[in-house]
Scaffold this motif. Structure first.
Motif, short mmCIF file in Angstrom:
data_model
loop_
_atom_site.label_atom_id
_atom_site.label_comp_id
_atom_site.label_asym_id
_atom_site.label_seq_id
_atom_site.Cartn_x
_atom_site.Cartn_y
_atom_site.Cartn_z
N THR A 297 0.83 -1.21 0.00
CA THR A 297 0.00 0.00 0.00
C THR A 297 0.86 1.25 0.00
OG1 THR A 297 -1.80 -1.16 1.13
CG2 THR A 297 -1.84 1.24 1.22
N CYS A 298 0.47 2.19 -0.85
CA CYS A 298 1.14 3.47 -1.01
C CYS A 298 0.12 4.58 -0.78
CB CYS A 298 1.70 3.56 -2.43
SG CYS A 298 2.27 5.20 -2.93
N CYS A 299 0.50 5.60 -0.01
CA CYS A 299 -0.38 6.75 0.18
C CYS A 299 0.30 8.01 -0.33
CB CYS A 299 -0.80 6.88 1.64
SG CYS A 299 0.53 7.25 2.81
N PHE A 300 -0.44 9.10 -0.29
CA PHE A 300 0.00 10.36 -0.88
C PHE A 300 -0.32 11.53 0.02
CE2 PHE A 300 -0.77 14.22 -3.27
CZ PHE A 300 0.40 14.32 -3.99
N GLN B 229 7.62 -1.93 -7.97
CA GLN B 229 8.13 -2.40 -6.68
C GLN B 229 7.11 -3.26 -5.94
OE1 GLN B 229 9.47 1.05 -4.46
NE2 GLN B 229 10.55 1.82 -6.25
N GLY B 230 5.92 -3.44 -6.51
CA GLY B 230 4.93 -4.32 -5.89
C GLY B 230 3.77 -3.63 -5.21
N TYR B 231 3.69 -2.32 -5.30
CA TYR B 231 2.56 -1.61 -4.68
C TYR B 231 1.32 -1.79 -5.56
CZ TYR B 231 5.81 0.20 -1.35
OH TYR B 231 6.74 0.27 -0.35
N ARG B 232 0.21 -2.18 -4.91
CA ARG B 232 -1.01 -2.46 -5.66
C ARG B 232 -2.22 -1.70 -5.12
NH1 ARG B 232 2.55 -3.82 -8.35
NH2 ARG B 232 2.90 -5.80 -9.40
N HIS B 233 -2.14 -1.18 -3.90
CA HIS B 233 -3.25 -0.44 -3.29
C HIS B 233 -2.76 0.98 -3.02
CE1 HIS B 233 -7.02 0.13 -1.22
NE2 HIS B 233 -6.39 0.60 -0.17
N PHE B 234 -3.55 1.96 -3.45
CA PHE B 234 -3.16 3.36 -3.34
C PHE B 234 -4.24 4.12 -2.58
CE2 PHE B 234 -0.85 1.52 -6.78
CZ PHE B 234 0.41 2.10 -6.70
N LEU B 235 -3.80 4.93 -1.62
CA LEU B 235 -4.67 5.72 -0.75
C LEU B 235 -4.53 7.19 -1.08
CD1 LEU B 235 -3.96 4.05 2.68
CD2 LEU B 235 -6.23 4.54 1.80
N CYS B 236 -5.66 7.86 -1.28
CA CYS B 236 -5.67 9.28 -1.62
C CYS B 236 -6.60 10.04 -0.69
CB CYS B 236 -6.12 9.45 -3.07
SG CYS B 236 -6.16 11.17 -3.59
N GLU C 255 -8.20 3.70 -3.05
CA GLU C 255 -9.07 4.01 -1.91
C GLU C 255 -9.05 5.51 -1.65
OE1 GLU C 255 -9.39 3.15 2.91
OE2 GLU C 255 -7.99 1.97 1.69
N ALA C 256 -10.24 6.09 -1.55
CA ALA C 256 -10.38 7.49 -1.15
C ALA C 256 -10.48 7.53 0.37
CB ALA C 256 -11.64 8.09 -1.77
N CYS D 32 -12.94 5.15 -7.67
CA CYS D 32 -12.30 4.50 -6.52
C CYS D 32 -12.96 3.16 -6.22
CB CYS D 32 -12.38 5.40 -5.28
SG CYS D 32 -11.35 6.88 -5.42
N ASP D 33 -12.16 2.22 -5.74
CA ASP D 33 -12.67 0.91 -5.36
C ASP D 33 -13.26 0.93 -3.96
OD1 ASP D 33 -11.63 -0.77 -7.68
OD2 ASP D 33 -9.83 0.30 -7.02
N LEU D 34 -12.83 1.87 -3.16
CA LEU D 34 -13.24 1.92 -1.76
C LEU D 34 -13.22 3.37 -1.31
CD1 LEU D 34 -13.71 0.28 0.91
CD2 LEU D 34 -11.23 0.26 1.17
#
Length: 168
Positions: free
Chosen positions: A6-9, A45-52, A79-80, A106-108
């Motif tokens: 998981t990666c966030c911003f 690098q393998g990140y598949r879920h992103f949080l915004c 994900e929002a 968004c998926d979630l």
């Protein structure tokens, strides 16, 4: 959705950007291109879920860039992380419509709390960092504000950070 994938911003809103709301500005276009490349690297690098966090400005750039990345890599989820239910109530109509269109992609959606409180943005930022092992940040280097606080929190938690300067 584990922190390892998981990666966030975090990043600035238009008043902190030298081009403000003018996304046709070459500096903005260059930032969006760098953001797209960093996201492609995160995927590699393998990140598949992103949080915004869905704020105006760079959050929405990030969200759109993840949607674009997912068009090439459909296993990605987005994900929002919404700080409070009325986040966009006072935004200009164009920004509200853009946000709604992105939310539809968004998926979630996670609403961190129902009503605004002075600490709700920080709480949303900690929610994202606590679930991530990578934080991408658009940061102007000024030692104040939510992005700086989010970077400091991520570093204390041992979360890897990639800092994109506003301008290169």
């Amino acid at each position: 959705m584990t922190p390892e994938t998981t990666c966030c911003f975090s990043g600035h809103r238009p008043p902190r950007l030298p081009w403000g709301d003018d996304e046709a500005d070459p500096r903005c276009l260059a930032l969006k291109a760098r953001l797209g490349q960093v996201l492609e690297d995160a995927w590699a690098q393998g990140y598949r879920h992103f949080l915004c966090g869905m704020a105006q400005g760079t959050d929405l750039y990030f969200c759109q860039a993840v949607v674009d990345l997912r068009a090439r890599h459909p296993e990605i989820t987005l994900e929002a992380a919404i700080p409070f239910a009325g986040q966009a109530d006072r935004w200009p109509e164009g920004d509200r419509l853009r946000r709604l269109a992105l939310l539809d992609q968004c998926d979630l959606e996670t609403v961190v709390q129902h009503t605004y409180t002075p600490g709700c943005m920080g709480r949303r930022n900690r929610y994202m960092v606590d679930r991530s092992s990578l934080l991408i940040a658009v940061y102007d280097g000024i030692p104040q504000g939510g992005t700086m606080n989010t970077l400091a929190y991520a570093m204390r938690k041992g979360v890897e950070t990639v800092i994109l300067p506003v301008e290169e």
